[in-house]
Design a protein around this motif. Structure first.
Motif, PDB file in Angstrom:
ATOM      1  N   SER A  35       0.848  -1.191   0.000  1.00  0.00           N
ATOM      2  CA  SER A  35       0.000   0.000   0.000  1.00  0.00           C
ATOM      3  C   SER A  35       0.881   1.238   0.000  1.00  0.00           C
ATOM      4  CB  SER A  35      -0.911   0.012   1.231  1.00  0.00           C
ATOM      5  OG  SER A  35      -0.171   0.311   2.403  1.00  0.00           O
ATOM      6  N   ALA A  36       0.263   2.385  -0.204  1.00  0.00           N
ATOM      7  CA  ALA A  36       1.007   3.641  -0.277  1.00  0.00           C
ATOM      8  C   ALA A  36       1.662   4.002   1.053  1.00  0.00           C
ATOM      9  CB  ALA A  36       0.083   4.764  -0.737  1.00  0.00           C
ATOM     10  N   ASP A  37       1.199   3.434   2.151  1.00  0.00           N
ATOM     11  CA  ASP A  37       1.756   3.750   3.471  1.00  0.00           C
ATOM     12  C   ASP A  37       2.950   2.877   3.844  1.00  0.00           C
ATOM     13  OD1 ASP A  37      -0.202   5.696   3.921  1.00  0.00           O
ATOM     14  OD2 ASP A  37      -1.612   4.205   4.701  1.00  0.00           O
ATOM     15  N   ASP A  38       3.278   1.921   3.004  1.00  0.00           N
ATOM     16  CA  ASP A  38       4.286   0.927   3.370  1.00  0.00           C
ATOM     17  C   ASP A  38       5.723   1.398   3.169  1.00  0.00           C
ATOM     18  OD1 ASP A  38       2.524  -1.049   4.173  1.00  0.00           O
ATOM     19  OD2 ASP A  38       2.364  -1.931   2.176  1.00  0.00           O
ATOM     20  N   TYR A  39       6.594   0.839   4.002  1.00  0.00           N
ATOM     21  CA  TYR A  39       8.041   0.894   3.807  1.00  0.00           C
ATOM     22  C   TYR A  39       8.421  -0.498   3.326  1.00  0.00           C
ATOM     23  CZ  TYR A  39      13.041   0.900   5.100  1.00  0.00           C
ATOM     24  OH  TYR A  39      14.409   0.785   5.094  1.00  0.00           O
ATOM     25  N   ILE A  40       8.896  -0.612   2.087  1.00  0.00           N
ATOM     26  CA  ILE A  40       9.162  -1.901   1.466  1.00  0.00           C
ATOM     27  C   ILE A  40      10.638  -2.023   1.120  1.00  0.00           C
ATOM     28  CG2 ILE A  40       8.636  -3.431  -0.479  1.00  0.00           C
ATOM     29  CD1 ILE A  40       5.924  -2.051  -0.705  1.00  0.00           C
ATOM     30  N   ILE A  41      11.224  -3.168   1.478  1.00  0.00           N
ATOM     31  CA  ILE A  41      12.607  -3.464   1.127  1.00  0.00           C
ATOM     32  C   ILE A  41      12.597  -4.625   0.141  1.00  0.00           C
ATOM     33  CG2 ILE A  41      14.865  -4.214   1.962  1.00  0.00           C
ATOM     34  CD1 ILE A  41      12.484  -2.861   4.499  1.00  0.00           C
ATOM     35  N   GLU A  42      13.245  -4.433  -0.999  1.00  0.00           N
ATOM     36  CA  GLU A  42      13.373  -5.511  -1.978  1.00  0.00           C
ATOM     37  C   GLU A  42      14.806  -6.008  -1.982  1.00  0.00           C
ATOM     38  OE1 GLU A  42      12.844  -6.654  -6.717  1.00  0.00           O
ATOM     39  OE2 GLU A  42      12.600  -4.567  -6.085  1.00  0.00           O
ATOM     40  N   ILE A  43      14.957  -7.325  -1.897  1.00  0.00           N
ATOM     41  CA  ILE A  43      16.279  -7.945  -1.915  1.00  0.00           C
ATOM     42  C   ILE A  43      16.586  -8.423  -3.334  1.00  0.00           C
ATOM     43  CG2 ILE A  43      17.687  -9.838  -1.023  1.00  0.00           C
ATOM     44  CD1 ILE A  43      15.935  -9.836   1.471  1.00  0.00           C
ATOM     45  N   GLY A  44      17.739  -8.013  -3.845  1.00  0.00           N
ATOM     46  CA  GLY A  44      18.173  -8.473  -5.159  1.00  0.00           C
ATOM     47  C   GLY A  44      17.229  -8.114  -6.286  1.00  0.00           C
ATOM     48  N   PRO A  45      16.957  -6.823  -6.510  1.00  0.00           N
ATOM     49  CA  PRO A  45      16.007  -6.427  -7.562  1.00  0.00           C
ATOM     50  C   PRO A  45      16.473  -6.744  -8.967  1.00  0.00           C
ATOM     51  CG  PRO A  45      17.138  -4.509  -6.660  1.00  0.00           C
ATOM     52  CD  PRO A  45      17.484  -5.668  -5.770  1.00  0.00           C
ATOM     53  N   GLY A  58       3.196   3.141  -5.211  1.00  0.00           N
ATOM     54  CA  GLY A  58       3.332   4.441  -4.573  1.00  0.00           C
ATOM     55  C   GLY A  58       3.730   4.350  -3.119  1.00  0.00           C
ATOM     56  N   ALA A  59       4.387   3.248  -2.733  1.00  0.00           N
ATOM     57  CA  ALA A  59       4.815   3.073  -1.345  1.00  0.00           C
ATOM     58  C   ALA A  59       5.617   4.283  -0.881  1.00  0.00           C
ATOM     59  CB  ALA A  59       5.656   1.800  -1.219  1.00  0.00           C
ATOM     60  N   ARG A  60       5.411   4.695   0.362  1.00  0.00           N
ATOM     61  CA  ARG A  60       6.048   5.907   0.872  1.00  0.00           C
ATOM     62  C   ARG A  60       7.574   5.811   0.852  1.00  0.00           C
ATOM     63  NH1 ARG A  60       7.959   5.343   6.101  1.00  0.00           N
ATOM     64  NH2 ARG A  60       7.240   3.500   7.224  1.00  0.00           N
ATOM     65  N   ARG A  61       8.097   4.601   1.000  1.00  0.00           N
ATOM     66  CA  ARG A  61       9.531   4.406   0.877  1.00  0.00           C
ATOM     67  C   ARG A  61       9.802   3.035   0.291  1.00  0.00           C
ATOM     68  NH1 ARG A  61      14.274   4.519   5.601  1.00  0.00           N
ATOM     69  NH2 ARG A  61      16.031   4.476   4.153  1.00  0.00           N
ATOM     70  N   LEU A  62      10.635   3.013  -0.725  1.00  0.00           N
ATOM     71  CA  LEU A  62      10.987   1.757  -1.388  1.00  0.00           C
ATOM     72  C   LEU A  62      12.504   1.666  -1.448  1.00  0.00           C
ATOM     73  CD1 LEU A  62      10.096  -0.784  -2.880  1.00  0.00           C
ATOM     74  CD2 LEU A  62       9.902   0.575  -4.974  1.00  0.00           C
ATOM     75  N   ARG A  63      13.028   0.648  -0.801  1.00  0.00           N
ATOM     76  CA  ARG A  63      14.479   0.470  -0.716  1.00  0.00           C
ATOM     77  C   ARG A  63      14.869  -0.818  -1.418  1.00  0.00           C
ATOM     78  NH1 ARG A  63      17.743   0.763   5.051  1.00  0.00           N
ATOM     79  NH2 ARG A  63      18.874   2.597   4.359  1.00  0.00           N
TER      80      ARG A  63
END
Length: 261
Positions: A35-45, A58-63
């Motif tokens: 969701s747009a409120d999430d902080y999401i971390i992706e490993i090995g994009p 539209g996640a608030r932070r995408l790492r």
């Protein structure tokens, strides 16, 4: 004309197998329920097959954690707002996420490090609200196995003390470049409340490793040198025969036994 980057050659040393099917990618991302409120971390994009769909949320932070510097540069150039961290996920300080609030983690994990990463993440990230990982099919079966089955092992007993695991779907080799020699599968992890997780990770880890290093032996044989009245009482209270093998203990029984062995 815009500059065209040369195709990236997958590096076997990094276990790179790039997803090429957008429908599979969307299914994996949807399983995270972003969701747009999430902080999401992706490993090995990698080349951004999942990242593309994550950005759309539209996640608030995408790492993104990427150890291939060439791919990391391309990701940063394609999505300037993406927080690209050039690092080996095995060396990432996962417990530091406990100071950043709830987070979700996703990734197509390399076969050679998937189990180790999952072991660390589920036990160290107390703020984890959900994780979705694609792993080797055999590992997926282990992560979701039930006690008493052949697939049930140390990884199962450990992870299921921290999360509810659910096998979602199998992924064939044909949707990767280059094609791996085995099937993959996607597993969802829903963490238990902190009050329902192990209070002593080190003791639990020690017991799990001790028992499953000799999984063909009876529990009483493995623990012979450690046997004491408290352990004998534990077997009686749990209604468990000491002659059973490690795979017959439930994750909860591993946890309670770890506090007294």
């Amino acid at each position: 004309m815009p500059r065209q980057d040369p195709p990236h050659r997958a590096k076997k040393s990094l276990g790179q197998n790039f997803l090429t099917d957008p429908n599979i990618c969307r299914k994996i991302v949807d399983a995270l329920a972003p969701s747009a409120d999430d902080y999401i971390i992706e490993i090995g994009p990698g080349q951004g097959a999942l990242t593309e769909h994550l950005v759309e949320t539209g996640a608030r932070r995408l790492r993104a954690l990427e150890m291939d510097y060439d791919l990391a540069d391309r990701l940063a150039e394609r999505w300037p707002g993406l927080d690209v961290v050039r690092t080996d996920a095995l060396k990432f300080p996962w417990d530091e996420l406990n100071d950043t609030g709830p987070c979700k983690i996703i990734g197509n994990l390399p076969y050679n490090v998937g189990s180790k990463l999952i072991w660390d993440i589920v036990s160290k990230v107390e703020t984890l609200s959900r994780a979705v990982f694609m792993v080797q099919h055999e590992v997926a079966l282990r992560l979701t196995a039930e006690p008493g089955t052949k697939a049930y092992g140390g990884l199962t007993a450990w992870v299921k003390n921290y999360c509810d695991t659910r096998y979602l779907f199998k992924v064939p080799p044909t949707v990767f470049r280059p094609r791996p020699k085995v099937d993959s599968a996607v597993v969802r992890f829903d963490p238990f409340p902190l009050t329902d997780r192990p209070v002593d990770r080190e003791r639990l880890s020690g017991l799990v490793k001790l028992l499953f290093q000799q999984r063909r032996k009876q529990i009483s044989t493995i623990l012979r040198k450690r046997m004491k009245p408290e352990i004998e009482e534990w077997f009686q209270k749990e209604g468990v025969s000491p002659s059973l093998r490690p795979e017959n203990l439930t994750p909860t029984q591993f946890r309670s036994l770890s506090l007294i062995y």
